[in-house]
Design an enzyme around this catalytic site. Structure first.
Site, mmCIF file in Angstrom:
data_model
loop_
_atom_site.group_PDB
_atom_site.id
_atom_site.type_symbol
_atom_site.label_atom_id
_atom_site.label_comp_id
_atom_site.label_asym_id
_atom_site.label_seq_id
_atom_site.Cartn_x
_atom_site.Cartn_y
_atom_site.Cartn_z
ATOM 1 N N GLY A 281 0.837 -1.204 0.000
ATOM 2 C CA GLY A 281 0.000 0.000 0.000
ATOM 3 C C GLY A 281 0.863 1.241 0.000
ATOM 4 O O GLY A 281 2.058 1.181 0.308
ATOM 5 N N CYS B 295 5.311 -6.131 1.476
ATOM 6 C CA CYS B 295 5.673 -4.719 1.404
ATOM 7 C C CYS B 295 5.056 -3.929 2.565
ATOM 8 O O CYS B 295 5.446 -4.144 3.701
ATOM 9 C CB CYS B 295 5.289 -4.165 0.029
ATOM 10 S SG CYS B 295 6.175 -2.648 -0.324
ATOM 11 N N TYR B 296 4.064 -3.090 2.328
ATOM 12 C CA TYR B 296 3.432 -2.393 3.448
ATOM 13 C C TYR B 296 2.894 -3.410 4.462
ATOM 14 O O TYR B 296 2.975 -3.207 5.681
ATOM 15 C CB TYR B 296 2.286 -1.492 2.954
ATOM 16 C CG TYR B 296 1.623 -0.719 4.070
ATOM 17 C CD1 TYR B 296 2.142 0.498 4.497
ATOM 18 C CD2 TYR B 296 0.487 -1.220 4.718
ATOM 19 C CE1 TYR B 296 1.552 1.197 5.542
ATOM 20 C CE2 TYR B 296 -0.117 -0.531 5.754
ATOM 21 C CZ TYR B 296 0.422 0.684 6.165
ATOM 22 O OH TYR B 296 -0.159 1.364 7.195
ATOM 23 N N HIS C 137 7.451 -7.619 -3.918
ATOM 24 C CA HIS C 137 6.143 -8.027 -4.440
ATOM 25 C C HIS C 137 6.260 -9.339 -5.216
ATOM 26 O O HIS C 137 6.634 -9.337 -6.381
ATOM 27 C CB HIS C 137 5.587 -6.937 -5.359
ATOM 28 C CG HIS C 137 5.140 -5.722 -4.626
ATOM 29 N ND1 HIS C 137 3.881 -5.593 -4.080
ATOM 30 C CD2 HIS C 137 5.790 -4.577 -4.313
ATOM 31 C CE1 HIS C 137 3.772 -4.433 -3.481
ATOM 32 N NE2 HIS C 137 4.919 -3.787 -3.604
ATOM 33 N N GLU D 37 3.939 -11.045 -6.401
ATOM 34 C CA GLU D 37 2.823 -11.225 -7.347
ATOM 35 C C GLU D 37 3.096 -10.658 -8.736
ATOM 36 O O GLU D 37 2.356 -10.928 -9.664
ATOM 37 C CB GLU D 37 1.530 -10.601 -6.774
ATOM 38 C CG GLU D 37 1.585 -9.115 -6.489
ATOM 39 C CD GLU D 37 2.213 -8.781 -5.132
ATOM 40 O OE1 GLU D 37 2.847 -9.676 -4.548
ATOM 41 O OE2 GLU D 37 2.086 -7.646 -4.675
ATOM 42 N N ASP E 53 -19.530 -10.587 -21.009
ATOM 43 C CA ASP E 53 -19.969 -10.714 -19.611
ATOM 44 C C ASP E 53 -21.474 -10.939 -19.491
ATOM 45 O O ASP E 53 -21.925 -11.871 -18.825
ATOM 46 C CB ASP E 53 -19.573 -9.464 -18.808
ATOM 47 C CG ASP E 53 -18.100 -9.148 -18.960
ATOM 48 O OD1 ASP E 53 -17.355 -10.072 -19.327
ATOM 49 O OD2 ASP E 53 -17.717 -7.995 -18.740
ATOM 50 N N LYS F 161 -11.995 -11.184 -15.815
ATOM 51 C CA LYS F 161 -12.429 -11.318 -17.208
ATOM 52 C C LYS F 161 -12.051 -12.676 -17.827
ATOM 53 O O LYS F 161 -12.877 -13.332 -18.453
ATOM 54 C CB LYS F 161 -11.785 -10.200 -18.036
ATOM 55 C CG LYS F 161 -12.283 -10.110 -19.454
ATOM 56 C CD LYS F 161 -13.442 -9.187 -19.527
ATOM 57 C CE LYS F 161 -14.088 -9.183 -20.888
ATOM 58 N NZ LYS F 161 -15.283 -8.339 -20.861
#
Ligand code: XMP
Length: 519
Positions: free
Chosen positions: A58, A85-86, A176, A178, A233, A375
């Site tokens: 963050g 991280c944060y 990070h 990810e 969608d 998606k």
């Protein structure tokens, strides 16, 4: 609520890449949800009953007064916790360590982590090359780790890059894992969920069965209407709901005169021929184009279209009689965007056309069976439900349609020119095998005429812009790096085959600072 899967909770502190954590976990067939930190109360934790928790990164500084914190009870749940991280810094601060501000120890971008002597379950498969590339993005750093924690990896500017308290299964990393720039990051998540005991049973087949059961439970024997846009969608939502409740569902497809070439026919054929479900085709081209006549302000156009859509939808929905529910193809990024504590940016940039005000006005309740999906997961569900492959892979198309690809005044001849140019462009992209690599591609016709020369004659025709972007969720995007040959060939085809266009440009703006659409 049906809740048969183990659940992982991601507490969001507003990182730009929190959604990517969810992606990495979904790829491991782990069910997870992202919730902003201020919504995570003790009662919430008790109801959610996570099997593991991740604290996201963050933008805040834990040193600042009033900076975001998770509820302290999260550390008493007796489940594995991973701080990123944060999330790492907040974990240290709360558990008795210390965080200090940058001053020469800030790290942004690529860094290399080397291991400590002792092995850590979280790092199985790491350090085959002695050091691992990771992606850092921090100003503050941990200067003292909390009691019980040990160091398992360091980087030049982050002596506590990887720490853990193995007795409590608390893990904290400064980088990070990810993002793609931490190439072995997915492995770290895999180790974490394995260690936490997740079965990896959150598959699309299972999702389909559960979603159908949920829809039946929610709707009972009431009627449901679904506004089809022709996009992926709403189509997937409609087919799923139809599988759940059959002819209790009626779909309404509005042709607003702003669809692409052949689009109305394609949608009608797909639904009428393949699905045999109650289907209303509302041809309202005259109404929409009439009201848009002479309008050139982007927001005014959007508002007119949004309002007309509601009017038309309401008119046709009345034919269904007694519908109690409205089905929508809302996706997970939409949900996150609307609850994110940093505030979704697009709401204030463009008034996105959707049926937001409709359910309230009509006294309808919402059915949103795709709320938990990204998606590409919607596409996977579409395949699972047997929708035609070509249809599922279609690029997103906005509710206001070609209106927002026609800056300035919208006229029927301009729309016609735009449709033709767009069809050629997409044809080119398909022929070169690029369609699936691109998130979205389209032509915008510009409100400017330019001078050209064709044969021996002067031309004075419209210029157009080609747009193609790569993106994960439409929130950020980069322009697609076509080859010069492709661009040249496409420009030639458009100018030769579309009367009314004599100049083609390629839009190389990323988002931000641009947006994907032109209006
Ligand atoms: P922008 O232009 O905001 O678009 O970068 C991001 C994504 O959203 C689509 N878009 C819309 N979709 N109603 C929609 O359903 C809208 O009003 C709307 N405006 C933009 C756009 O095509 C892109 O995929």
């Amino acid at each position: 609520m049906i809740n048969i899967h183990d659940r992982l909770l991601i507490i969001d502190f507003g990182s730009q890449v929190t959604q990517l954590i969810a992606r990495r976990l979904r790829e491991l067939n782990v069910y997870c949800e992202i919730h902003p930190y201020q919504n995570v109360t003790d009662a919430f934790l008790a109801e959610f009953a996570p099997k593991a928790v991740i604290l996201s990164g963050g933008p805040a500084s834990v040193i600042d007064e009033g900076s975001p914190r998770p509820p302290s009870t999260v550390f008493d749940l007796n489940v594995p916790i991973l701080g990123i991280c944060y999330g790492q810094q907040v974990m240290m601060e709360v558990l008795g360590g210390k965080v200090e501000s940058g001053h020469g120890t800030a790290e942004f971008g690529r860094a290399f982590v080397t291991p400590a002597a002792e092995k850590l379950i979280l790092l199985d498969g790491w350090f085959k090359d002695e050091k691992e590339q990771v992606w850092m993005s921090h100003g503050d750093h941990v200067s003292k780790i909390a009691p019980g924690f040990e160091v398992y990896g360091t980087s030049p500017n982050a002596p506590f890059a990887i720490t853990a308290d193995t007795s409590r299964n608390f893990f904290a990393v400064q980088f990070h894992p990810e993002v793609h720039h931490t190439p072995n990051g997915a492995k770290l998540y895999e180790n974490f969920v394995k260690m936490a005991g997740f079965k990896g049973d959150w598959t699309m087949g299972a999702y389909r069965e559960e979603a159908i059961a949920k829809i039946r439970e929610q709707v009972g024997d009431a009627k449901v209407i679904c506004g089809l846009s022709g996009g992926v969608d709403s189509s997937v939502a409609a087919v799923l709901i139809h599988e759940a409740i059959g002819d209790q569902l009626t779909c309404v497809f509005v042709n607003n005169g702003l669809l692409r070439q052949g689009e109305a026919e394609e949608v009608i054929t797909m639904f009428r021929d393949n699905y045999n479900m109650p289907f209303i085709y509302a041809d309202e081209r005259e109404l929409f184009l009439g009201e848009l006549d002479g309008q050139s302000d982007p927001e005014t156009k959007r508002k007119i279209i949004g309002k007309l859509f509601i009017d038309v939808f309401q008119k046709h929905a009345a034919e269904v009689g007694g519908a109690k529910f409205l089905a929508q193809g809302t996706l997970y990024p939409d949900v996150i965007e609307s609850v994110s504590f940093s505030g979704g940016p697009s709401a204030t940039i463009k008034s996105h056309h959707n049926v937001g005000g409709l359910p309230e006005k009509m006294g309808l309740k919402l059915v949103e069976p795709l709320r938990e999906l990204f998606k590409d997961e919607v596409r996977e569900l579409g395949r699972e439900l047997g929708l035609p492959t070509g249809f599922i892979g279609r690029h997103p198309f906005p509710g206001p349609g070609l209106a927002i690809r026609c800056p300035g005044e919208i006229t029927r001849p301009k729309l016609e020119i735009l449709r033709e140019a767009d069809a050629i462009y997409i044809d080119q992209i398909r022929k070169h095998g690029l369609y699936d690599e691109i998130w979205q591609a389209f032509v915008a016709i510009l409100p400017v005429k330019t001078v050209g020369v064709m044969g021996d004659g002067r031309t004075y025709d419209f210029a157009c812009a080609l747009r193609a972007v790569t993106s994960v969720d439409g929130m950020t995007a980069d322009y697609y790096p076509f080859s010069h040959e492709f661009l040249g060939e496409t420009a030639t085809r458009i100018i030769n085959e579309v009367p009314g266009i004599n100049r083609v440009t390629y839009d190389i703006t990323s988002k931000p600072p641009g947006t994907i659409e032109w209006e």
